[in-house]
Write an enzyme that holds these catalytic residues in place. Structure first.
Site, PDB file in Angstrom:
ATOM      1  N   ARG A 150      25.390  21.632  53.299  1.00 33.92           N
ATOM      2  CA  ARG A 150      26.285  20.773  54.065  1.00 33.92           C
ATOM      3  C   ARG A 150      25.499  20.100  55.181  1.00 33.92           C
ATOM      4  O   ARG A 150      24.894  20.784  56.005  1.00 33.92           O
ATOM      5  CB  ARG A 150      27.422  21.625  54.638  1.00 33.92           C
ATOM      6  N   GLU A 178      35.334  19.694  63.235  1.00 36.74           N
ATOM      7  CA  GLU A 178      35.891  20.262  64.456  1.00 36.74           C
ATOM      8  C   GLU A 178      36.439  19.241  65.453  1.00 36.74           C
ATOM      9  O   GLU A 178      35.909  19.107  66.560  1.00 36.74           O
ATOM     10  CB  GLU A 178      34.835  21.127  65.155  1.00 36.74           C
ATOM     11  N   HIS A 180      30.036  14.380  62.647  1.00 38.80           N
ATOM     12  CA  HIS A 180      29.721  15.623  63.358  1.00 38.80           C
ATOM     13  C   HIS A 180      29.262  15.233  64.771  1.00 38.80           C
ATOM     14  O   HIS A 180      28.146  15.512  65.180  1.00 38.80           O
ATOM     15  CB  HIS A 180      28.657  16.420  62.595  1.00 38.80           C
ATOM     16  N   TYR A 197      33.799  31.677  64.284  1.00 35.31           N
ATOM     17  CA  TYR A 197      32.716  32.401  64.950  1.00 35.31           C
ATOM     18  C   TYR A 197      33.137  33.698  65.637  1.00 35.31           C
ATOM     19  O   TYR A 197      32.419  34.675  65.595  1.00 35.31           O
ATOM     20  CB  TYR A 197      32.023  31.486  65.974  1.00 35.31           C
ATOM     21  N   ASN A 205      35.598  26.538  60.242  1.00 39.79           N
ATOM     22  CA  ASN A 205      34.444  27.069  60.965  1.00 39.79           C
ATOM     23  C   ASN A 205      34.942  28.210  61.842  1.00 39.79           C
ATOM     24  O   ASN A 205      35.885  28.024  62.621  1.00 39.79           O
ATOM     25  CB  ASN A 205      33.806  25.996  61.862  1.00 39.79           C
ATOM     26  N   GLU A 260      31.359  26.905  58.199  1.00 40.14           N
ATOM     27  CA  GLU A 260      30.386  27.423  59.173  1.00 40.14           C
ATOM     28  C   GLU A 260      30.786  28.828  59.590  1.00 40.14           C
ATOM     29  O   GLU A 260      31.962  29.098  59.818  1.00 40.14           O
ATOM     30  CB  GLU A 260      30.355  26.600  60.473  1.00 40.14           C
TER      31      GLU A 260
HETATM   32  C1  GAL Z   1      30.018  24.600  65.779  1.00 40.41           C
HETATM   33  C2  GAL Z   1      29.383  23.256  65.505  1.00 40.41           C
HETATM   34  C3  GAL Z   1      27.941  23.323  65.166  1.00 40.41           C
HETATM   35  C4  GAL Z   1      27.170  24.392  65.902  1.00 40.41           C
HETATM   36  C5  GAL Z   1      27.930  25.704  65.975  1.00 40.41           C
HETATM   37  C6  GAL Z   1      27.306  26.762  66.852  1.00 40.41           C
HETATM   38  O1  GAL Z   1      31.098  24.449  66.621  1.00 40.41           O
HETATM   39  O2  GAL Z   1      30.057  22.592  64.469  1.00 40.41           O
HETATM   40  O3  GAL Z   1      27.406  22.038  65.338  1.00 40.41           O
HETATM   41  O4  GAL Z   1      26.711  23.952  67.100  1.00 40.41           O
HETATM   42  O5  GAL Z   1      29.226  25.503  66.430  1.00 40.41           O
HETATM   43  O6  GAL Z   1      27.636  26.595  68.174  1.00 40.41           O
END
Ligand code: GAL
Length: 462
Positions: free
Chosen positions: A75, A165, A119, A296, A294, A367
């Protein structure tokens, strides 16, 4: 060990501004990130993406590494100002050619290109002349740009992601000002978000009306969301956690799946939340062929019953006064170099929440990853923390699949260390180490581990 479903898409992700460099090469115009990073005080140590990983010149070397890892998909994003240096009007053929060559190189190794159209690197001209995402022409400009990409690349690109995002663009770019274009406001995020959603819908309409039948690809949007766990079992906190999720993900996913914003946002944001016309609702509803996510981290949500505690966590609260949610992190949770808590079970809960609410045919994690700073020692990068992170999140993703989440693909963020926006080069997310002096690439142990996962379609025994 359970296997992932057959045909599971294993990939890694990057974005144009974070890796390409060549910021003024071959007719590229400036983006808002070029301007932002060149403005004093906006990024760590004044770092910029001028050179970044120099992927623009080294993409063949990078794709060779991807092939060695056995990646099924990659991607990346297209830099809008490489294609339209002034955002609209005249196309820069040299810019288009770069992506066309990149796609051919990927296909040579059977790696499927997943292309993100936006992006975050908006052409600077559109910011200056039209107020960026606040302007009412921006959605048409985006569709114009998207059409050029479909036309040139759609014979070979079968997976399109309109926006990456929009939450970050809106909240961090227009609310908190920590990302380009660096504006601070409690109303502009809602307007920017509105225009982002319309831009997405118009690009999808263009693809479906003019290209999809012949090109037979899929198109969708990628949203980001952390999980929100109620702090206690009290009803107020449970409602607060649900509200926080609707303000975070529902803000963008409800219009795409249901045609309108969540009721709770309408009630709370009132006149600062723009409304869609009936025609726009129709255009938005069903405008994603897959649910791009995405993900985290996780935080706990507590109802703000008048305490009005200062939000202490960067960005993730959205506009807190509109939500009345206080966020907490369990002190026992381990954290990455970003300060983000590692909470794998939050991933499972979020996948199931999405499956339940939107009933998507497919969810793709576009992501997921972590920042840890490990460098090469005798050519070896022992990033055990990263392997543990991926192993734990993927284990929970598997459990979510067992419980009914239609997860069909996973992209690790990121293929290689890169420019982490306002935080510069200090935060390393890559499976491949990049020495930013020599630009030498060294696959980390996590890349070798991922190769094994991909080859066997399951997580290795520990
Ligand atoms: C996401 C973003 C990425 C990368 C990642 C880690 O929000 O799409 O570009 O920076 O976080 O912070």
């Amino acid at each position: 060990m359970k296997k992932f479903p057959e045909g599971f898409i294993w990939g890694t992700a990057t974005s144009s501004y974070q890796i390409e460099g060549a910021w003024e090469k071959d007719g590229k115009g400036w983006s808002i990130w070029d301007a932002f990073s060149h403005t004093s005080g906006k990024t760590a140590n004044g770092e910029t993406g001028d050179i970044a990983c120099d992927h623009f010149h080294r993409y063949k070397e990078d794709i060779k590494i991807m092939a060695d890892m056995g990646l099924k998909a990659y991607r990346f994003s297209i830099s809008w100002p490489r294609i339209f240096p002034a955002g609209t009007g005249k196309v820069n053929e040299q810019g288009l050619q770069f992506y066309s060559d990149l796609v051919d190189e990927l296909l040579k190794y059977d790696i499927e290109p997943w292309v993100t159209l936006y992006h975050w690197d908006l052409p600077l001209a559109l910011q200056m002349e039209y107020d960026g995402w606040l302007g009412d022409k921006i959605a048409d400009f985006f569709a114009e740009y998207a059409e050029v990409c479909f036309k040139k690349l759609g014979d070979r690109v079968k997976k399109w992601i309109t926006l990456n995002e929009p939450w970050v663009v809106s909240i961090l770019g227009y609310g908190q000002g920590v990302m380009a274009p660096g504006r601070i406001s409690n109303s502009e995020p809602y307007l920017a978000a509105h225009n982002l959603l319309l831009a997405h819908a118009k690009a999808v309409k263009c693809y479906r009306d003019k290209f999809q039948d012949a090109q037979k690809g899929k198109i969708g949007i990628t949203n980001n969301c952390d999980w929100r766990e109620p702090l206690t079992r009290n009803l107020e906190d449970q409602v607060a956690a649900q509200r926080a999720l609707e303000f975070f993900l529902g803000w963008f996913a409800d219009p795409v799946y249901f045609g309108d914003y969540p009721q709770v946002m309408k009630e709370r944001v009132q006149e600062r939340l723009p409304s869609f016309t009936e025609e726009e609702k129709e255009m938005l509803k069903g405008s994603s062929d897959f649910f791009g996510l995405n993900h985290y981290t996780t935080m706990m949500a507590e109802a703000d019953t008048g305490k009005k505690v200062e939000q202490n966590v960067y960005g993730n609260g959205g506009i807190s006064e509109d939500q009345e949610v206080i966020l907490h992190v369990d002190p026992s949770w381990k954290k990455t170099d970003m300060g983000w808590a590692i909470v794998p079970w939050g991933c499972k809960k979020l996948l199931l929440w999405i499956q339940n609410r939107y009933k998507p045919e497919e969810i793709i994690i576009t992501e997921n990853g972590c920042a840890f700073d490990n460098g090469p020692e005798n050519g070896v990068v022992k990033d055990t923390g990263r392997i543990d992170f991926y192993d734990s999140y993927l284990s929970e993703a598997l459990l979510a699949i067992e419980d009914g989440a239609k997860l069909t693909g996973y992209f690790a963020w990121s293929f290689m260390d890169n420019f982490e926006w306002a935080l510069g080069y200090g935060k390393r997310f890559g499976m491949v180490h990049v020495d930013f002096e020599s630009l030498k690439r060294t696959p980390k142990n996590s890349a070798l581990w991922y190769k094994e996962v991909i080859a066997s379609n399951q997580l290795p025994e520990k």
